[in-house]
Design a protein around this motif. Structure first.
Motif, PDB file in Angstrom:
ATOM      1  N   LEU A 206       0.823  -1.208   0.000  1.00  0.00           N
ATOM      2  CA  LEU A 206       0.000   0.000   0.000  1.00  0.00           C
ATOM      3  C   LEU A 206       0.856   1.256   0.000  1.00  0.00           C
ATOM      4  N   LEU A 207       1.961   1.205   0.732  1.00  0.00           N
ATOM      5  CA  LEU A 207       2.750   2.408   0.978  1.00  0.00           C
ATOM      6  C   LEU A 207       3.738   2.736  -0.128  1.00  0.00           C
ATOM      7  N   SER A 208       3.993   1.810  -1.017  1.00  0.00           N
ATOM      8  CA  SER A 208       5.044   2.025  -2.007  1.00  0.00           C
ATOM      9  C   SER A 208       4.647   2.995  -3.117  1.00  0.00           C
ATOM     10  N   GLY A 209       3.350   3.228  -3.283  1.00  0.00           N
ATOM     11  CA  GLY A 209       2.899   4.162  -4.304  1.00  0.00           C
ATOM     12  C   GLY A 209       2.620   5.540  -3.736  1.00  0.00           C
ATOM     13  N   PRO A 210       2.153   6.473  -4.562  1.00  0.00           N
ATOM     14  CA  PRO A 210       1.805   7.819  -4.080  1.00  0.00           C
ATOM     15  C   PRO A 210       0.774   7.749  -2.958  1.00  0.00           C
ATOM     16  N   THR A 211       1.087   8.353  -1.837  1.00  0.00           N
ATOM     17  CA  THR A 211       0.286   8.178  -0.624  1.00  0.00           C
ATOM     18  C   THR A 211       0.105   9.493   0.115  1.00  0.00           C
ATOM     19  N   ALA A 212      -1.084   9.693   0.648  1.00  0.00           N
ATOM     20  CA  ALA A 212      -1.348  10.808   1.573  1.00  0.00           C
ATOM     21  C   ALA A 212      -1.861  10.214   2.879  1.00  0.00           C
ATOM     22  N   TRP A 213      -1.230  10.591   3.982  1.00  0.00           N
ATOM     23  CA  TRP A 213      -1.650  10.145   5.309  1.00  0.00           C
ATOM     24  C   TRP A 213      -2.544  11.198   5.946  1.00  0.00           C
ATOM     25  N   LEU A 214      -3.664  10.757   6.507  1.00  0.00           N
ATOM     26  CA  LEU A 214      -4.551  11.637   7.266  1.00  0.00           C
ATOM     27  C   LEU A 214      -4.252  11.476   8.750  1.00  0.00           C
ATOM     28  N   PHE A 215      -3.992  12.586   9.427  1.00  0.00           N
ATOM     29  CA  PHE A 215      -3.778  12.583  10.870  1.00  0.00           C
ATOM     30  C   PHE A 215      -4.815  13.496  11.519  1.00  0.00           C
ATOM     31  N   GLY A 216      -5.408  13.030  12.606  1.00  0.00           N
ATOM     32  CA  GLY A 216      -6.506  13.766  13.209  1.00  0.00           C
ATOM     33  C   GLY A 216      -6.089  14.721  14.314  1.00  0.00           C
ATOM     34  N   ASN A 217      -7.081  15.295  14.922  1.00  0.00           N
ATOM     35  CA  ASN A 217      -6.903  16.220  16.035  1.00  0.00           C
ATOM     36  C   ASN A 217      -6.230  15.519  17.216  1.00  0.00           C
ATOM     37  N   GLU A 218      -5.436  16.281  17.991  1.00  0.00           N
ATOM     38  CA  GLU A 218      -4.683  15.729  19.115  1.00  0.00           C
ATOM     39  C   GLU A 218      -5.578  15.038  20.139  1.00  0.00           C
ATOM     40  N   ALA A 219      -6.717  15.642  20.425  1.00  0.00           N
ATOM     41  CA  ALA A 219      -7.574  15.138  21.498  1.00  0.00           C
ATOM     42  C   ALA A 219      -8.563  14.081  21.023  1.00  0.00           C
ATOM     43  N   HIS A 220      -9.084  14.241  19.799  1.00  0.00           N
ATOM     44  CA  HIS A 220     -10.196  13.395  19.361  1.00  0.00           C
ATOM     45  C   HIS A 220      -9.879  12.523  18.155  1.00  0.00           C
ATOM     46  N   GLY A 221      -8.695  12.653  17.595  1.00  0.00           N
ATOM     47  CA  GLY A 221      -8.360  11.871  16.413  1.00  0.00           C
ATOM     48  C   GLY A 221      -9.150  12.323  15.196  1.00  0.00           C
ATOM     49  N   LEU A 222      -9.200  11.478  14.190  1.00  0.00           N
ATOM     50  CA  LEU A 222      -9.962  11.791  12.982  1.00  0.00           C
ATOM     51  C   LEU A 222     -11.456  11.652  13.245  1.00  0.00           C
ATOM     52  N   GLY A 223     -12.242  12.556  12.694  1.00  0.00           N
ATOM     53  CA  GLY A 223     -13.685  12.418  12.754  1.00  0.00           C
ATOM     54  C   GLY A 223     -14.124  11.213  11.941  1.00  0.00           C
ATOM     55  N   ALA A 224     -15.289  10.692  12.260  1.00  0.00           N
ATOM     56  CA  ALA A 224     -15.784   9.489  11.592  1.00  0.00           C
ATOM     57  C   ALA A 224     -15.882   9.677  10.089  1.00  0.00           C
ATOM     58  N   GLU A 225     -16.341  10.841   9.656  1.00  0.00           N
ATOM     59  CA  GLU A 225     -16.498  11.083   8.222  1.00  0.00           C
ATOM     60  C   GLU A 225     -15.154  11.108   7.514  1.00  0.00           C
ATOM     61  N   ASP A 226     -14.162  11.761   8.127  1.00  0.00           N
ATOM     62  CA  ASP A 226     -12.834  11.818   7.515  1.00  0.00           C
ATOM     63  C   ASP A 226     -12.194  10.436   7.474  1.00  0.00           C
ATOM     64  N   ALA A 227     -12.313   9.681   8.576  1.00  0.00           N
ATOM     65  CA  ALA A 227     -11.733   8.336   8.612  1.00  0.00           C
ATOM     66  C   ALA A 227     -12.374   7.439   7.557  1.00  0.00           C
ATOM     67  N   ALA A 228     -13.692   7.567   7.391  1.00  0.00           N
ATOM     68  CA  ALA A 228     -14.406   6.739   6.418  1.00  0.00           C
ATOM     69  C   ALA A 228     -14.048   7.107   4.983  1.00  0.00           C
ATOM     70  N   SER A 229     -13.575   8.326   4.789  1.00  0.00           N
ATOM     71  CA  SER A 229     -13.249   8.768   3.430  1.00  0.00           C
ATOM     72  C   SER A 229     -11.909   8.229   2.944  1.00  0.00           C
TER      73      SER A 229
END
Length: 269
Positions: A206-229
Motif C-alpha cells: 500500500l505504501l510504495s505508491g503515491p500516498t497521503a496520510w490523514l492525521f486527526g486532532n490531538e484530542a479526538h483523532g480523525l472524525g468518523a467522516e474523515d476516517a471513512a473517506s
C-alpha cells in the motif's frame, strides 16, 4: 516597533509577514526558496542585539544576510525581548513573508509521492513537529486541513526547527476537497485507526505508491467522516500497555514507513 504586532494572527494576515527567531530559523529563512513572489527572498529583514552579534553562530547568520542583500538592524535587548515569545530571547529575529501556498503549488506539477494531511490540528507545537517530521521524511507537502492552527504562529515555527522553510505548506478548510484533488492526482488516502484493517508493518504494498496520510486532532483523532473517506485504515501495533500514541509519534511512524517502502520500491518522488 511595528514588527512586534506580528505576534498577532490578524496582523500577520494583513501584512503577509511573520517572525522567526533564533539562528537556525533565520538561516533557514535566508536559504529558503519557498513563499513570496518570484525572485523575492522569504526573509525581508533581520533584527539583532549586540549580545547576539557577539556569538559565533550569529556571525554566519549576519554574513549570509549581507550576502543575500537582506537588511540587518541592531536593536536593544528590550526591543529584542518584545520581538521574542521565549523566556530567554535569542536576540536575533527575522521578518519573513508568509509561506503557505495553494494546494496545486504545494503539490507541484507531478504526482506527489508522499503527503501529510493534518485535519483540525489545534496545538501549534504539534503542527510544527509534524512539519519537522514531514521534512525529515521527504514529504512533498504538508496540508493543514479543516479548522487548523496558523503555521506562522511563533510556537509552530519554533517547533518545526526551521522546517517551515523547507517543505511546502498549504491550508484548506475543505478537507473533502483536498482528498478529492489528491485522488485526482493518483494519490492513495490512508488514515490511522486502532481498528484498521491492515498493520503498518505489513503495508509496504500500500505504501510504495503515491500516498497521503490523514492525521486527526490531538484530542479526538480523525472524525468518523474523515476516517471513512480514506481508501484504507491502517493500525499501528502497540505491544505494551499504552492506550495510544500521541499525534506526532503516530505521524513519525507512518511517514517513516511510507518513505522506507517507497525507497525500497524505487518510487520516491
Amino acid at each position: 516597533m511595528s514588527a512586534v504586532k506580528l505576534h498577532r494572527a490578524a496582523e500577520r494576515r494583513r501584512r503577509g509577514l511573520f517572525l522567526a527567531e533564533g539562528a537556525n530559523a533565520v538561516i533557514s529563512a535566508l536559504e529558503s526558496d519557498l513563499g513570496g513572489d518570484a525572485g523575492e527572498p522569504v526573509c525581508t529583514e533581520i533584527f539583532y542585539t549586540a549580545t547576539a552579534a557577539a556569538r559565533p553562530v550569529n556571525h554566519d547568520v549576519l554574513a549570509r544576510a549581507h550576502a543575500h542583500g537582506v537588511p540587518v538592524r541592531p536593536v536593544s535587548e528590550r526591543a529584542a525581548a518584545r520581538l521574542s515569545e521565549t523566556v530567554t530571547p535569542p536576540g536575533i529575529v527575522a521578518v519573513c513573508r508568509l509561506l503557505d501556498v495553494g494546494l496545486d503549488a504545494a503539490l507541484g506539477a507531478s504526482t506527489p509521492g508522499l503527503v501529510a494531511v493534518s485535519v483540525g490540528v489545534a496545538d501549534p507545537g504539534n503542527a510544527g513537529t509534524i512539519i519537522r517530521i514531514a521534512d525529515a521524511m521527504g514529504v512533498r507537502a504538508v496540508v493543514l486541513a479543516g479548522d487548523t492552527v496558523d503555521p506562522h504562529n511563533g510556537k509552530c515555527v519554533r517547533s518545526s526547527a526551521g522546517s517551515v522553510f523547507h517543505v511546502p505548506i498549504t491550508r484548506r478548510r475543505d478537507t473533502a476537497g483536498v482528498l478529492a484533488e489528491l485522488r485526482a492526482r493518483g494519490v492513495r488516502i490512508l488514515a490511522t485507526a486502532a481498528d484498521g484493517e491492515v498493520d503498518v508493518d505489513a503495508a509496504d504494498e500500500l505504501l510504495s505508491g503515491p500516498t497521503a496520510w490523514l492525521f486527526g486532532n490531538e484530542a479526538h483523532g480523525l472524525g468518523a467522516e474523515d476516517a471513512a473517506s480514506a481508501d484504507h485504515r491502517v493500525r499501528i501495533p502497540i505491544g505494551g500497555r499504552a492506550e495510544s500514541l500521541n499525534l506526532a509519534t503516530a505521524a513519525a511512524i507512518c511517514l517513516h514507513a511510507s518513505a522506507r517502502a517507497q525507497r525500497r520500491a524505487g518510487t520516491r518522488g
